[in-house]
Write an enzyme that holds these catalytic residues in place. Structure first.
Site, PDB file in Angstrom:
ATOM      1  CG  HIS A 240      42.411 -52.028 159.737  1.00 43.97           C
ATOM      2  ND1 HIS A 240      41.126 -52.861 159.586  1.00 43.97           N
ATOM      3  CD2 HIS A 240      43.338 -52.717 159.110  1.00 43.97           C
ATOM      4  CE1 HIS A 240      41.393 -53.945 158.607  1.00 43.97           C
ATOM      5  NE2 HIS A 240      42.802 -53.862 158.504  1.00 43.97           N
TER       6      HIS A 240
ATOM      7  CE1 TYR B 259      37.789 -51.157 157.608  1.00 43.96           C
ATOM      8  CE2 TYR B 259      38.548 -48.453 157.329  1.00 43.96           C
ATOM      9  CZ  TYR B 259      38.761 -49.586 157.937  1.00 43.96           C
ATOM     10  OH  TYR B 259      39.149 -49.758 159.281  1.00 43.96           O
TER      11      TYR B 259
ATOM     12  CE  LYS C  58      40.296 -48.413 162.046  1.00 48.20           C
ATOM     13  NZ  LYS C  58      38.951 -48.524 162.344  1.00 48.20           N
TER      14      LYS C  58
ATOM     15  CD  GLU D  50      43.265 -55.638 155.663  1.00 48.16           C
ATOM     16  OE1 GLU D  50      42.322 -55.818 155.735  1.00 48.16           O
ATOM     17  OE2 GLU D  50      44.197 -55.841 156.576  1.00 48.16           O
TER      18      GLU D  50
ATOM     19  NE  ARG E  38      39.565 -51.547 167.340  1.00 45.96           N
ATOM     20  CZ  ARG E  38      38.899 -52.149 166.644  1.00 45.96           C
ATOM     21  NH1 ARG E  38      38.720 -53.400 166.838  1.00 45.96           N
ATOM     22  NH2 ARG E  38      39.232 -51.912 165.299  1.00 45.96           N
TER      23      ARG E  38
END
Ligand code: DAT
Ligand code: MG
Length: 140
Positions: free
Chosen positions: A117, A51, A11, A128, A104
């Site tokens: 993601h 999303y 991201k 996706e 993370r």
């Protein structure tokens, strides 16, 4: 467990801080292989569609603006149980809850700007992957 493919996004908060290589290293150390990869600038329409499942959530607008704020790196990762394995390597959505050593825990800045993601199920992985890649771009 079967060889599986999952969809990943590195991201904007991570590409901005030049963390792409460190994040890919985490995937590779976990036994995930990058079988497709490209750096793109998402459009607002793409972010909103991607999303879409979260469109009623209060953070939806902020989430979509964040996803288009910098380029992202979209990838397809392959491995044994790749979907679950990637979720494990990513860590919990909120970095405050993410296990030590996860992406993370190490890199995310907040619950909204959380570096990666990853698909959450085989059905979403298939949708996706097909949204961002053609079959010819997947090289196992
Ligand atoms: P995940 O990315 O772990 O699959 P999700 O699908 O529940 O998490 O949410 C998608 C993204 O939306 C998440 O990565 C960051 C954002 N988000 C989720 N919950 C949020 C919250 N409470 N506040 C701000 N952003 C949030
Ligand atoms: Mg999710």
């Amino acid at each position: 467990m079967a060889l599986e493919r999952t969809f990943s996004i590195i991201k904007p908060d991570a590409t901005k801080r030049n963390l792409t290589g460190k994040i890919v290293a985490k995937f590779e150390e976990a036994g995930l292989r990058v079988v497709a990869s490209k750096r793109i600038q998402m459009t607002l329409a793409q972010a909103q569609e991607f999303y879409g499942v979260h469109s009623e959530r209060p953070f939806f607008g902020e989430l979509c603006e964040f996803m288009i704020s910098e380029p992202v790196v979209v990838q397809v990762l392959e491995g044994e149980g790749a979907i679950a394995k990637n979720r494990e390597v990513m860590g919990a959505t909120n970095p405050a809850d993410a296990a030590p050593g996860t992406i993370r825990a190490e890199f995310a800045e907040s619950v909204g700007e959380n570096s990666v993601h990853g698909s959450d199920a085989p059905e979403t992985a298939a949708v996706e992957i097909a949204y961002f890649f053609s079959g010819l771009e997947l090289v196992g």
